[in-house]
Structure formats: C-alpha cells, structure tokens
Scaffold this motif. Structure first.
Motif, PDB file in Angstrom:
ATOM      1  N   ARG A 811       0.857  -1.192   0.000  1.00  0.00           N
ATOM      2  CA  ARG A 811       0.000   0.000   0.000  1.00  0.00           C
ATOM      3  C   ARG A 811       0.889   1.236   0.000  1.00  0.00           C
ATOM      4  O   ARG A 811       1.842   1.331   0.770  1.00  0.00           O
ATOM      5  CB  ARG A 811      -0.894   0.041   1.242  1.00  0.00           C
ATOM      6  CG  ARG A 811      -1.856  -1.124   1.373  1.00  0.00           C
ATOM      7  CD  ARG A 811      -2.836  -0.857   2.498  1.00  0.00           C
ATOM      8  NE  ARG A 811      -3.729  -1.969   2.723  1.00  0.00           N
ATOM      9  CZ  ARG A 811      -3.541  -2.907   3.628  1.00  0.00           C
ATOM     10  NH1 ARG A 811      -2.486  -2.861   4.408  1.00  0.00           N
ATOM     11  NH2 ARG A 811      -4.400  -3.895   3.771  1.00  0.00           N
ATOM     12  N   ASP A 812       0.578   2.154  -0.856  1.00  0.00           N
ATOM     13  CA  ASP A 812       1.295   3.429  -0.924  1.00  0.00           C
ATOM     14  C   ASP A 812       2.786   3.214  -1.166  1.00  0.00           C
ATOM     15  O   ASP A 812       3.630   3.945  -0.643  1.00  0.00           O
ATOM     16  CB  ASP A 812       1.099   4.240   0.366  1.00  0.00           C
ATOM     17  CG  ASP A 812      -0.370   4.553   0.616  1.00  0.00           C
ATOM     18  OD1 ASP A 812      -1.112   4.673  -0.377  1.00  0.00           O
ATOM     19  OD2 ASP A 812      -0.745   4.649   1.786  1.00  0.00           O
ATOM     20  N   GLY A 813       3.116   2.194  -1.946  1.00  0.00           N
ATOM     21  CA  GLY A 813       4.512   1.959  -2.265  1.00  0.00           C
ATOM     22  C   GLY A 813       5.317   1.325  -1.156  1.00  0.00           C
ATOM     23  O   GLY A 813       6.523   1.110  -1.306  1.00  0.00           O
ATOM     24  N   ILE A 814       4.723   1.035   0.002  1.00  0.00           N
ATOM     25  CA  ILE A 814       5.418   0.400   1.124  1.00  0.00           C
ATOM     26  C   ILE A 814       5.057  -1.086   1.128  1.00  0.00           C
ATOM     27  O   ILE A 814       3.901  -1.432   1.385  1.00  0.00           O
ATOM     28  CB  ILE A 814       5.032   1.044   2.467  1.00  0.00           C
ATOM     29  CG1 ILE A 814       5.336   2.542   2.447  1.00  0.00           C
ATOM     30  CG2 ILE A 814       5.766   0.366   3.616  1.00  0.00           C
ATOM     31  CD1 ILE A 814       4.896   3.266   3.691  1.00  0.00           C
ATOM     32  N   PRO A 815       6.006  -1.952   0.807  1.00  0.00           N
ATOM     33  CA  PRO A 815       5.670  -3.379   0.762  1.00  0.00           C
ATOM     34  C   PRO A 815       5.382  -3.921   2.150  1.00  0.00           C
ATOM     35  O   PRO A 815       6.142  -3.702   3.089  1.00  0.00           O
ATOM     36  CB  PRO A 815       6.921  -4.018   0.156  1.00  0.00           C
ATOM     37  CG  PRO A 815       8.022  -3.055   0.477  1.00  0.00           C
ATOM     38  CD  PRO A 815       7.404  -1.689   0.492  1.00  0.00           C
ATOM     39  N   LEU A 816       4.285  -4.578   2.279  1.00  0.00           N
ATOM     40  CA  LEU A 816       3.907  -5.210   3.531  1.00  0.00           C
ATOM     41  C   LEU A 816       4.061  -6.726   3.388  1.00  0.00           C
ATOM     42  O   LEU A 816       3.765  -7.291   2.334  1.00  0.00           O
ATOM     43  CB  LEU A 816       2.456  -4.862   3.896  1.00  0.00           C
ATOM     44  CG  LEU A 816       2.137  -3.374   4.083  1.00  0.00           C
ATOM     45  CD1 LEU A 816       0.669  -3.205   4.403  1.00  0.00           C
ATOM     46  CD2 LEU A 816       2.989  -2.790   5.195  1.00  0.00           C
ATOM     47  N   ARG A 817       4.483  -7.361   4.443  1.00  0.00           N
ATOM     48  CA  ARG A 817       4.653  -8.808   4.416  1.00  0.00           C
ATOM     49  C   ARG A 817       3.293  -9.485   4.508  1.00  0.00           C
ATOM     50  O   ARG A 817       2.550  -9.282   5.474  1.00  0.00           O
ATOM     51  CB  ARG A 817       5.530  -9.258   5.581  1.00  0.00           C
ATOM     52  CG  ARG A 817       5.794 -10.753   5.592  1.00  0.00           C
ATOM     53  CD  ARG A 817       6.610 -11.150   6.811  1.00  0.00           C
ATOM     54  NE  ARG A 817       6.839 -12.584   6.843  1.00  0.00           N
ATOM     55  CZ  ARG A 817       7.416 -13.228   7.851  1.00  0.00           C
ATOM     56  NH1 ARG A 817       7.817 -12.543   8.916  1.00  0.00           N
ATOM     57  NH2 ARG A 817       7.599 -14.537   7.801  1.00  0.00           N
ATOM     58  N   PRO A 818       2.932 -10.292   3.515  1.00  0.00           N
ATOM     59  CA  PRO A 818       1.624 -10.963   3.581  1.00  0.00           C
ATOM     60  C   PRO A 818       1.622 -12.054   4.623  1.00  0.00           C
ATOM     61  O   PRO A 818       2.671 -12.529   5.077  1.00  0.00           O
ATOM     62  CB  PRO A 818       1.461 -11.533   2.173  1.00  0.00           C
ATOM     63  CG  PRO A 818       2.858 -11.749   1.704  1.00  0.00           C
ATOM     64  CD  PRO A 818       3.673 -10.634   2.312  1.00  0.00           C
ATOM     65  N   LEU A 819       0.452 -12.465   5.007  1.00  0.00           N
ATOM     66  CA  LEU A 819       0.329 -13.561   5.949  1.00  0.00           C
ATOM     67  C   LEU A 819       0.792 -14.861   5.303  1.00  0.00           C
ATOM     68  O   LEU A 819       0.649 -15.076   4.099  1.00  0.00           O
ATOM     69  CB  LEU A 819      -1.121 -13.690   6.415  1.00  0.00           C
ATOM     70  CG  LEU A 819      -1.670 -12.518   7.232  1.00  0.00           C
ATOM     71  CD1 LEU A 819      -3.144 -12.743   7.553  1.00  0.00           C
ATOM     72  CD2 LEU A 819      -0.870 -12.319   8.511  1.00  0.00           C
ATOM     73  N   LEU A 820       1.368 -15.721   6.121  1.00  0.00           N
ATOM     74  CA  LEU A 820       1.892 -16.985   5.619  1.00  0.00           C
ATOM     75  C   LEU A 820       0.770 -18.011   5.506  1.00  0.00           C
ATOM     76  O   LEU A 820      -0.367 -17.776   5.925  1.00  0.00           O
ATOM     77  CB  LEU A 820       2.988 -17.489   6.551  1.00  0.00           C
ATOM     78  CG  LEU A 820       4.170 -16.531   6.754  1.00  0.00           C
ATOM     79  CD1 LEU A 820       5.110 -17.070   7.830  1.00  0.00           C
ATOM     80  CD2 LEU A 820       4.926 -16.314   5.460  1.00  0.00           C
ATOM     81  N   GLY A 821       1.098 -19.168   4.955  1.00  0.00           N
ATOM     82  CA  GLY A 821       0.125 -20.252   4.866  1.00  0.00           C
ATOM     83  C   GLY A 821      -0.881 -20.058   3.759  1.00  0.00           C
ATOM     84  O   GLY A 821      -0.560 -19.638   2.643  1.00  0.00           O
ATOM     85  N   ASP A 822      -2.123 -20.376   4.063  1.00  0.00           N
ATOM     86  CA  ASP A 822      -3.216 -20.288   3.108  1.00  0.00           C
ATOM     87  C   ASP A 822      -3.398 -18.832   2.654  1.00  0.00           C
ATOM     88  O   ASP A 822      -3.331 -17.920   3.489  1.00  0.00           O
ATOM     89  CB  ASP A 822      -4.492 -20.811   3.786  1.00  0.00           C
ATOM     90  CG  ASP A 822      -5.631 -21.023   2.813  1.00  0.00           C
ATOM     91  OD1 ASP A 822      -5.345 -21.265   1.634  1.00  0.00           O
ATOM     92  OD2 ASP A 822      -6.790 -20.937   3.239  1.00  0.00           O
ATOM     93  N   PRO A 823      -3.601 -18.536   1.356  1.00  0.00           N
ATOM     94  CA  PRO A 823      -3.895 -19.484   0.260  1.00  0.00           C
ATOM     95  C   PRO A 823      -2.699 -19.876  -0.593  1.00  0.00           C
ATOM     96  O   PRO A 823      -2.808 -20.757  -1.449  1.00  0.00           O
ATOM     97  CB  PRO A 823      -4.889 -18.685  -0.587  1.00  0.00           C
ATOM     98  CG  PRO A 823      -4.428 -17.269  -0.436  1.00  0.00           C
ATOM     99  CD  PRO A 823      -3.885 -17.148   0.980  1.00  0.00           C
TER     100      PRO A 823
END
Length: 849
Positions: A811-823
């Motif tokens: 968001r807004d050019g700041i990479p955020l770490r996605p949640l692990l696992g599913d999907p």
C-alpha cells in the motif's frame, strides 16, 4: 548474556568492561588487510595478528582459491615454518590440511623434500599452542612415526605447550597402531574422528589404550566405516559409558543386539521433563505400567492423551519452556526438576568438525574472537552432558523395531538422531508366499508418535527414512527391476501400510523439531508419493502461519515462541530411468507364453496362494509361540481355534469365524484374552489382557469396507502363530480403531502389511487396492512421474503465489509482508533437494527458495 555455545554467563568484569572499537570492527575487515594492519602499531597487531595466523589455510583460502597459492602455502608450512618467530608460531591454533588433498597429489613438493609426517612429528615444538589438527584424506601419514614422536616429544615441549583438542584423520589410509590412542600428546582430545581408517577398534578397546584413562576429556567420537560389530560397540559403550555426548557409528555392522548396551550405559538415568504432568495438556502423558515389558518391546508404556494432545491443536503447543529457577543461582539445575529439558528455542550444539574447530580456535561466526588465554575447556562443546545426545546410526543392520525400542527406552535426551534406513521384517515363520524370499523391505511405520515431545523431549534434528512421513516402505528384490519394485511398493504396499498404520508424522507432532531429512526417496512415483510430500510441505506452511499468529503483539514479558520446522532436506535415490530404457523394451517384447512362465515360475513375488510359506522354522515358531503364551479363559467356554483348512469356503459375504480365537467374554463391550507367560520383566512374570476384536463376525456391519480391526481379527483367527508379542496399543493403533489403554498382538498387526493369501482373496484385494495383484505394464511404468520435477514445480508455484500476494498487500509503495500459509502455502524455510550419484556415496544438494 550467555551465548548459544557457552551456557555460563560472562563475569562481571567481562560484562562491564569497555570494548575497544577495533574489537568491534575487526570481524568486518577483509582478510587481505590483516598483514598491513599488523604493521600499524602494537595495538593493531594485538587485534589482527591472531586473525592472520589463527588458521593460516583458512586465511589463504579467503585471499585466493588458486591451487598454485595452496602449493606455496604448503611449501611454506613444510620448509619455512620453523624459521618463523616463536611468538608468531604460538598464534597458530589450527592446522587444517583438508583443502590440500586432491587426487594424485602428495603433500611433499618433491621426493627429496620434507613430508607431512616429518612436519607433524615436530608439532609440539613448532606449533606449541595448536588446538585443532585436521588431516582428512591424507594417505601419506606414517602413524608409527607419529606415535613415537608424540609419545615422547611432549616431555621436552616448550613451556607454553598446549596439547590439541581436536584431531580428525578421516579417510587416512594408514592403519592406526594400538599405541596411537595412548599418546600423551592426545590426552586432552575433545574431538576424535577416525572414520574410514583401516584397522579395528577392538584391540585398542580390549587393551584399554582407547579408554577414559588415556582420553579423559573425549566428548565427540566419529568412527564411520570401521566395520564395528556388536561386540566392539558394546565394549565401547561399557568403556566410555556416559562420557561422550556425540557418537557416530554409521556404515558399520551393528544390529539390534547392541541397542540394549547402548541405552544401558550411554544414556542418562534421569527422565527429562515432558513425560510428567506439567506438559500433559499440550503433549500428553507417558504412563509406564510397573513390572511390565518384554525383550522384544522394552518397558511397556502408554500415551495418555489430553483433550487436544492427540490432535496436536493445543493453543500453547508453540510456546517454549519457561526458564528454570533454583535456590542456588550459580549451582547446577537439580536432576528431575521441572524444566530440566531444553526450552525448545535455543539451538543445539553442532558437532561437525568445522563448527568445533571454529569454536575451539575462536573463529566462530557470530561469536567473539577467543584469545589464546581464554579457557576453551569451559565451552559447552568440551563439557560432559550425562550421556549421548547426538547419535548417528546410518547404514547399519538395525531394524525399525530396534529403533523404536531404543527411543522408547531412552529418557528423551537425544538432540540429534540419524538413521537413514532400517529393515522391516515379518513375524518369525510367517513369510507370505507372494513375497519373494530375496525381497527386502525397509522403512519405519507406525511409530511417528515416538518423535513427539512426550518421548523425544529434546529432539531438534532428525534424519530418517521417508516412510515416517509418506508411509511408503522401500521394496528391493532381485526378481524385479527397480522401476517395477517402485510401482509395486506404491500400488500394493502403500494401501496396506495406510490401513495398518494410519498415523504419519506431521509437523505439529513436534514443533520443537527444526531440521528434518527424509532419505531414500524414489525418483519416480505413480502419484501418491508426490501427493504426500506436497501435503507435508503445505502442513509446514500452515505451521509457519500458526507460529506467526502465536507470536505476542508486545515483546515485553511475553512468552517465547518456538521456531518450528525451518529446514527440510529430501534425499533422492539415483535416477535410473536411462538404465531402465532397454529393460522396458524387453518387457514389451515378451511373448504371452514367456510372460506366463515368468509369472508362474521366475516371478515369485506373486506366487500362488496357499497361506503361509512352509519352511522348517514355521512349525517350530508356531510351537514356540504356543508354548510362550497361555490363554486363560475368563469363563469356561470353548476356545482355541485352528487355521482354516483349504476345503473351507472362502466366500467373504459369509465370513463368520465359527471358532473365534477368544472366549465369548466381554469387558465393556470388548473381548480380551489373558496372555500370561509373555515374558519376565525385572525378574517377575506378569499377565496382560490382550484385545482381540469386537465379535465373531470378522467385518461385522461394515462388510463392504476393509478396516484394520477386521484384518487384525481375521489374522488372529486363521494364524495362531500370530498370537504373539503382546504390546501396549500405540497412538497409531488407537487411530486405526484399537481401544486406548489396551494391549494387542503386535505380530498379527504387523502382518497386515503383507497378509497371507488366506486374507488376500479377490474381495479383500479389491477393497484395499482396487485391483488384483499383477505385474506393472510398460505403459504404467512409463507413466510414473519424476518426483523431483513435481516438487520443484510445486515450490515455484507457491513462490509465485506468495510474490503475488506480497504485491497485492503493498500500500502506498510500502511493501507489507503478507500472511503466511493459506492461500499461497509458500513455506519460508530452507528446502534442500539432494540427488545421489549412483557411482559415488555422496549427494549433490541444492536449495530451493
């Protein structure tokens, strides 16, 4: 704060002293600058001279990797080392010559020049503070000369002489004389590697040359490929007892007979935490019936599950153990106190030669550089730990039952355990005719619970046969080519293994486990093997997500979370597809008459039906089993059955056993037999009620479904010899339908993997396999998939899905770490794939991100 290698906290002076900025900057300065920095001042020399001379060959490797530079280093070590100032030579703590070995080369530059033996014999004088000597692969070492020189040379050694702590001579082709282990020069050894060296260890052990008297500080012993048999290993265990904490006896001649002496002498006597009530809600409780056990099984034990321990879903399963507090802050932790096991978060000791060398020489990554005056003897690697914690039993003649007995009998002290292959055997005298006498089964089935914390409290690194996860045993037979054996094992043995042993190892069974290596994985599969490996990787990803969710939002006063499984290594068998090309065409070209001849005569893997194979040992085994077990009827009702004759009908729809092998007595709706005389444990005989089924109807109301309990009852009814080896029901047996807390006849249960022809009728086979037993066709063999390619494709797919999820999460050019696992199911740990070279004894490895 204490580091991971030395549990002792620093002194007050060390904790409060002001650090020199050079001490902080030195680890980040390139090695090529050391020599010039030593010329700046005495202060700079004090910091950089030890780094330059500590491990000269390691520094030379950082400067250049050309072989000509190594030969110049070799020339210097042989001819000019004695001319260096004594104060400079005293800075050398490591002589690592492993990089100076290559095919066709010798250590001496010319035939008239000095030799390696000549250099080594003067080590007490030229390098008086040498701590580590690594000579792996050098075949020109004259050990007789070294014994003479080292045994007497230390008497006139320099004042600051320190005997070495590490000696590695693996793959040296010169036999070690018996007097070698009695050299005074080696009296302080902590690490000794004599793997693949000619000669036997029996004579040094019997003459007490290899003993605690001559090696009082030895902690790590590696003796691979020394043809050590059971008698030599037992002598080794009785000699050193609990002095060693790491023992490598891979590629020897050990069998199950040596395991008793192993846990009798080398394991600590105190049971670690994890088997008591403090962890019962999370891990279950281990119950030990007093006065019950057998030589076959060991001491009897049950796992009493809590409401969530059997499903591995307790919310606190990822929490590390709390620290242990005692009244005496500086004293040792009392044995038996809660928390005596590892907390599960801190890593275990590394017993590799490189790691121990770095620790002893003060050049360990992430650790401060040790000065020559530091007491390295106080390091954790140099201390005793009450017995074996690192055990290697690869490539021996040990069975799966022996490994299970070893772990059940241990107090849960193993930190690292390796056994890449173990044999699977059938009950004595009960070899089915459809199994060739030359067939060999290997794997480990139905014992996944033994690697849970309730049994293996400290286990963090495990290397074992892949069947622990896949439930697929390895089949080898001289009657069939390799690809056909793979197809048959996956088509016929796997469904039976899933029926009898429904519980495979899952990541959440032991969140303390950090590294798992699965060995002997076939390169080709019809599909189930690939599905099981992919499913395991999905579960590891879900574990990583669960640990992520379990981490506290605030780090202040929050409990420590375990790391979970972070490293998986898959070791595959050689790729034989090219070698099997002509073989496939030969199969295609067989005419029908030749195929019929092969099926009825040569192809003995699927012999004609007719029950158990008749052999001289069968009757003896039956008589022995009948004499060893006395069936006591709770009510005087007609009892014992006999095998069904060949004239009796084999119609499954009317399969009701008229003479069922137990009295018609019910205990809480279940039927039992009292088995006495099963064994004498601790000098006293005992009686146990053995569960034998739910009624005289073999399949009951589930006539169309083949289940484990039905097969168990059928085998008991038709084969009295299988009414042997009463053992406690394991969690795997409970998952298959056995009542918790009961006893079963293990011989009958294990026979389900390859049942006799009497229970392998067409109806039963159609339930278990979907088709009758037959040979694989050429099309089926060619249709087998490459497991390595499938795992790689899955890894690429999950990585792409994870990258896409990370891009969507930005968001807004700041990479955020996605949640692990599913999907996406991408796992962030290290997946290492290793392929074995069929012409060598090593694996080539690669990591897949």
């Amino acid at each position: 704060m204490a580091d991971s290698h030395n549990p002792n906290p620093p002194s007050y002076q060390d904790a409060t002293r002001l650090l020199d900025w050079l001490e902080l900057a030195a680890p980040f300065i390139p090695a090529r600058e050391y020599a010039r920095l030593c010329l700046v001042s005495r202060r700079f020399y004090h910091h950089f001279a030890p780094r330059l001379w500590n491990d000269p060959l390691a520094v030379a490797t950082r400067l250049s990797r050309h072989w000509a530079d190594f030969e110049r280093y070799q020339h210097f070590m042989l001819r000019h080392l004695k001319d260096v100032r004594p104060v400079t030579r005293s800075l050398v703590t490591c002589l690592d010559l492993r990089r100076l070995t290559r095919p066709g080369s010798v250590f001496s530059l010319d035939s008239s020049g000095p030799t390696l033996t000549g250099t080594l014999r003067h080590l007490p004088f030229t390098l008086p503070r040498l701590r580590c000597i690594l000579l792996d692969g050098h075949s020109d070492v004259d050990t007789d000369v070294l014994v003479t020189a080292w045994a007497s040379g230390t008497l006139a050694a320099p004042p600051h002489f320190q005997p070495p702590l590490l000696l590695s001579m693996a793959h040296c082709r010169t036999p070690l004389p018996t007097a070698f282990f009695g050299c005074s020069f080696l009296k302080s050894l902590v690490y000794l590697d004599v793997s693949d060296v000619p000669g036997s260890l029996k004579t040094p052990l019997m003459q007490r040359m290899m003993s605690p008297d001559n090696l009082p500080r030895l902690r790590i012993l590696k003796a691979q490929g020394r043809e050590v048999d059971d008698s030599e290993a037992s002598l080794l265990f009785q000699t050193f007892k609990d002095q060693l904490w790491s023992l490598d006896l891979s590629r020897n001649k050990l069998s199950d007979n040596v395991l008793y002496d192993m846990y009798q002498f080398t394991f600590p006597a105190v049971t670690l935490r994890g088997r008591g009530s403090s962890c019962s809600d999370v891990e279950g409780t281990l119950l030990l019936p007093q006065g019950q056990g057998s030589d076959f099984y060991g001491p009897f034990c049950f796992v009493q599950e809590s409401q969530s321990s059997a499903s591995f879903t307790h919310p606190q399963r990822y929490l590390a153990d709390a620290p242990v507090y005692t009244r005496d802050a500086h004293g040792p932790v009392p044995q038996g106190i809660a928390g005596a096991r590892l907390d599960g978060r801190r890593g275990i000791r590394d017993d590799s030669a490189t790691s121990v060398k770095n620790l002893l020489c003060g050049d360990s990554p992430g650790s401060p550089f040790h000065s020559l005056d530091d007491p390295v003897q106080d390091l954790d690697v140099c201390c005793g730990h009450g017995g074996i914690t690192h055990l290697y039993l690869n490539e021996n003649n040990i069975s799966a039952q022996g490994i299970a007995k070893l772990i059940r009998s241990s107090p849960g002290n193993l930190h690292r355990f390796e056994c890449d292959s173990m044999s699977l055997s059938f009950p004595d005298g009960c070899l089915p005719k459809w199994i060739s006498p030359t067939a060999r089964l290997s794997g480990i089935l139905g014992v996944a619970h033994l690697f849970r914390p309730v049994f293996s409290s400290n286990l963090q690194v495990l290397r074992i046969h892949h069947s622990l996860v896949t439930q697929l045993p390895s089949l080898e037979t001289d009657d069939l080519p390799t690809m056909s054996s793979l197809w048959l094992a996956e088509t016929f043995l796997l469904p039976r293994a899933e029926l009898a042993y429904p519980e495979a190892f899952l990541p959440d069974m032991n969140p303390r486990l950090r590294s798992l290596t699965l060995t002997r994985i076939p390169r080709y599969s019809t599909g189930p093997l690939i599905d099981k490996l992919v499913r395991f990787l999905e579960l590891v990803s879900l574990q990583e997500r669960a640990i992520q969710d379990a981490q506290p939002t605030s780090a202040r006063h929050a409990p420590t979370v375990l790391l979970g499984l972070r490293h998986i290594r898959l070791e595959f068998e050689p790729d034989l597809s090219e070698e099997l090309g002509p073989e496939l065409s030969d199969i295609e070209g067989l005419d029908s008459e030749a195929l019929m001849r092969m099926t009825t005569e040569e192809f003995s893997f699927f012999g004609d039906s007719g029950g158990w194979e008749s052999s001289p040992s069968t009757a003896d085994a039956t008589d022995a089993g009948t004499k060893s077990l006395m069936y006591v009827e709770r009510q005087s009702v007609a009892s014992a059955s006999s095998p069904r004759s060949a004239s009796e009908p084999k119609n499954q729809e009317s399969a009701r056993l008229e003479r069922y092998p137990q009295p018609e007595t019910y205990l809480s709706g279940l039927e039992y037999l009292d088995a006495t005389g099963a064994g004498i444990w601790n000098g006293a005989a005992f009686t146990v009620p053995v569960w034998v089924g739910t009624g005289p109807n073999v399949y009951g109301h589930q006539m169309e479904k083949l289940d484990a309990v039905g097969e168990y009852m059928r085998l008991l009814a038709n084969h009295p010899a299988l009414r042997a080896n009463p053992v406690p029901a394991s969690p795997c047996h409970v998952a298959a339908g056995v009542p918790p807390g009961s006893y079963i006849f293990l011989a009958a249960w294990d026979a389900m993997l390859a049942p006799p022809s009497a229970s392998n009728s067409a109806k039963a086979r159609s339930h278990s396999n979907g088709e009758s037993m037959r040979k694989p066709t050429q099309r089926e063999l060619k249709g087998m998939r490459d497991v390595v390619a499938a795992i790689k494709a899955y890894r690429v797919q999950t990585r792409r899905a994870y990258d896409a999820a990370r891009q969507r999460a930005s968001r807004d050019g700041i990479p955020l770490r996605p949640l692990l696992g599913d999907p996406h199911f991408h796992w962030g740990g290290k997946l290492e794939v290793s392929m074995k070279d069929p012409a060598a004894h090593y694996h080539s490895s690669k990591y897949w991100r």
